[in-house]
Enzyme design. Structure first.
Site, PDB file in Angstrom:
ATOM      1  CG  HIS A 326      -2.045   1.148   1.333  1.00 53.50           C
ATOM      2  ND1 HIS A 326      -3.167   0.866   0.588  1.00 53.50           N
ATOM      3  CD2 HIS A 326      -1.916   2.302   1.786  1.00 53.50           C
ATOM      4  CE1 HIS A 326      -3.782   2.364   0.784  1.00 53.50           C
ATOM      5  NE2 HIS A 326      -3.102   2.835   1.562  1.00 53.50           N
ATOM      6  CG  ASP A 378       1.004  -9.269  -1.112  1.00 53.07           C
ATOM      7  OD1 ASP A 378       0.955  -8.260  -0.891  1.00 53.07           O
ATOM      8  OD2 ASP A 378       1.860  -9.972  -1.653  1.00 53.07           O
ATOM      9  CD  GLU A 387      -0.173   3.270   5.300  1.00 53.73           C
ATOM     10  OE1 GLU A 387      -0.337   4.312   4.720  1.00 53.73           O
ATOM     11  OE2 GLU A 387      -0.942   2.846   6.231  1.00 53.73           O
TER      12      GLU A 387
END
Length: 530
Positions: A326, A378, A387
């Site tokens: 992310h 994932d 993130e």
């Protein structure tokens, strides 16, 4: 960012020698300076500090590369009418810690950092308040839950470590009870809650014999520090939860920040105890320093793939690591490959929603990690787990450097000032055959400031012989600037203070910045082989 800088600086201060042995110290110092350069610009006046650029709501509305961003870059600040003691206190800690890192290699810069740290601490202490009450746009994403008392103690601890000024030591003693340093027994340490870090530093002051008349109060700090360590080991009265696979678990959103910070405190405290010849006192009995280090290693092993999923949570490490991070720049094609504009919402449609691996590998990034049951998805939209964050990596750097040196007990109560190395006058020196030592230089970057162009060069010295290189003396001429990573001795340069030899096949890096558009002349004056 300030917490990242503080923790990366602390990693260097504790384990800089180990980083240097692996050729990584310069990289770590560059990373610290990247952060402190920014922080200096964010502190234009003694009682003014800019704490945020941009608005989290509008920034999250778009999915774009940095080169394409068109969202507002409004800057938000704290000042006497809009205080933020937590933000100013942490930034003071960062600048103080970094000043120690640069004290030997760039004393002018170190003094500048320390001066800013003094000003910021005074600002934080004099005009008290939570920063997110002044910068309200930060509340949704980085709310100050713990308040500012821990940052005041944290800042004071680092300022004492950087300046040796008794005012800050006495501040810790005088305010330990009122600001919670002797009262809070924590099971977490991170960018918001600093108590365990403060308590660990104060325990070091105590074990180093620096407490003076503050010793009775500092003993209370140490007791709380040891409660934290015992909780990590599962041997305290209130223990830190762990996943079935053994990973510390605090929360679903970016749990990994608590793992690496706890592993770092356990590592340093293990070495502090070993240095003092002491054991950890838990409710279940005494614990050896090596057991703390083993705990830290278990957390690192889990991160790097020794876990029920056999997944590495460090991007690019191993064979099974997160591929859909992310991260905007990682998930969108590089501007160098395709400079076509990526629009605010178009980035979501084209790149965010892709069920494919990132086009740009975010090597080394540490993602949020698994849930309470070791499960991990994932997926790019799974921001709680995929993130990354710089404050995940910063404490891990120190732990990795320490573990690289082995797992045995290790005395690490290092002095702040490392003595200048001196050559052995009785040692026979030899002119340098080209086959023994190689020196390679390359320009790494350049920039223009006030009409003058500056060039940064990296120089790699490699021992190409089959023996250990010692007593190296280099001649550096046509240098029009500053050099880092070597020790100056007379008209020559020698090994930096943290190493005294270079094994066969190993390399040493140093860097310099000057105003000539050609490299300095670096040559070997003398050396010995053992």
């Amino acid at each position: 960012m300030a917490f990242t800088v503080t923790m990366l600086s602390w990693s260097i201060l504790e384990y800089g020698r180990q980083m240097a042995a692996s050729g990584e110290l310069t990289h770590a110092m560059d990373a610290v300076k990247w952060g402190t350069d920014y922080l200096l610009k964010a502190h234009p006046e003694p009682y003014v500090l800019y704490g945020e650029v941009g608005d989290g709501n509008t920034d999250h509305y778009c999915w774009q590369r940095p080169e394409d961003m068109t969202t507002s870059r409004a800057a938000y600040r704290i000042d006497p009418n809009h205080p933020g003691s937590d933000l100013a206190g942490e930034t003071a800690a960062a600048m103080a810690a970094a000043s120690i890192v640069f004290r030997r290699y760039n004393p002018g810069y170190a003094n500048e950092l320390l001066n800013h740290a003094h000003q910021l601490f005074e600002f934080a202490d004099k005009y008290r308040g939570k920063y997110d009450s002044s910068i309200t746009v930060a509340q949704k994403y980085y709310r100050s839950v713990s308040g500012y008392a821990d940052e005041l103690l944290w800042g004071a601890a680092w300022l004492y470590k950087a300046s040796n000024n008794q005012f800050y030591l006495n501040y810790l003693g005088r305010n330990g009870d009122a600001l919670g340093g002797t009262g809070w027994s924590m099971t977490e340490f991170g960018w918001d809650v600093k108590y365990a870090g403060v308590q660990t530093l104060v325990a070091q002051f105590l074990m180093s014999g620096k407490a003076g008349h503050n010793a009775p109060v500092f003993e209370k700090y140490q007791q709380k520090a040891e409660n934290f360590m015992c909780s990590c080991l599962g041997k305290g009265d209130r223990n830190t939860p762990k996943t079935p696979g053994g990973l510390i678990y605090r929360q679903r959103w970016n749990n990994m920040q608590f793992v690496t910070s706890a592993a770092f405190l356990a590592t340093t405290y293990s070495d502090y105890l070993a240095s003092a010849g002491k054991y950890l006192k838990c409710s279940s009995g005494s614990v050896s320093p090596n057991e703390l280090l083993s705990f830290a290693k278990s957390q690192v092993d889990y991160i790097l793939g020794d876990n029920p999923r056999a997944t590495s949570y460090m991007v690019g490490y191993g064979n099974n690591y997160p591929r859909q991070v992310h991260h905007r720049a990682s998930s969108i094609v590089s501007f160098k490959v395709n400079p076509s504009f990526v629009s605010c919402r178009g980035g979501y449609a084209t790149w965010f929603s892709r069920k494919a691996s990132d086009p740009n590998l975010l090597t080394g990034a540490l993602v949020g990690g698994p849930d309470a049951y070791d499960n991990f998805a994932d997926q790019r939209d799974n921001y709680e787990q995929t993130e990354p964050a710089t404050y995940n990596n910063a404490p891990l750097i120190g732990v990795l450097a320490r573990l690289h040196g082995g797992q045995s007990e290790y005395s690490q109560l290092l002095p702040v000032a490392i003595p200048q190395p001196k050559p052995d006058p009785e040692q026979k020196v030899t002119p340098a055959p080209a086959s023994d030592i190689a020196i390679e230089q390359k320009e790494t970057t350049s920039w223009v400031r006030e009409g003058k162009t500056y060039y940064r060069y990296s120089a790699i010295v490699t021992n190409k012989s089959s023996k250990t290189l010692k007593n190296l003396k280099l001649s550096v001429s046509q240098l029009y600037g500053s050099l880092w990573g070597l020790s100056k001795y007379g008209d020559s340069y020698m090994f930096p203070a943290w190493i005294n030899s270079l094994p066969a096949g190993k390399s040493l890096e140093f860097v310099y910045i000057h105003t000539a558009n050609s490299p300095a002349v670096v040559s070997v004056s003398s050396y010995t082989l053992d």
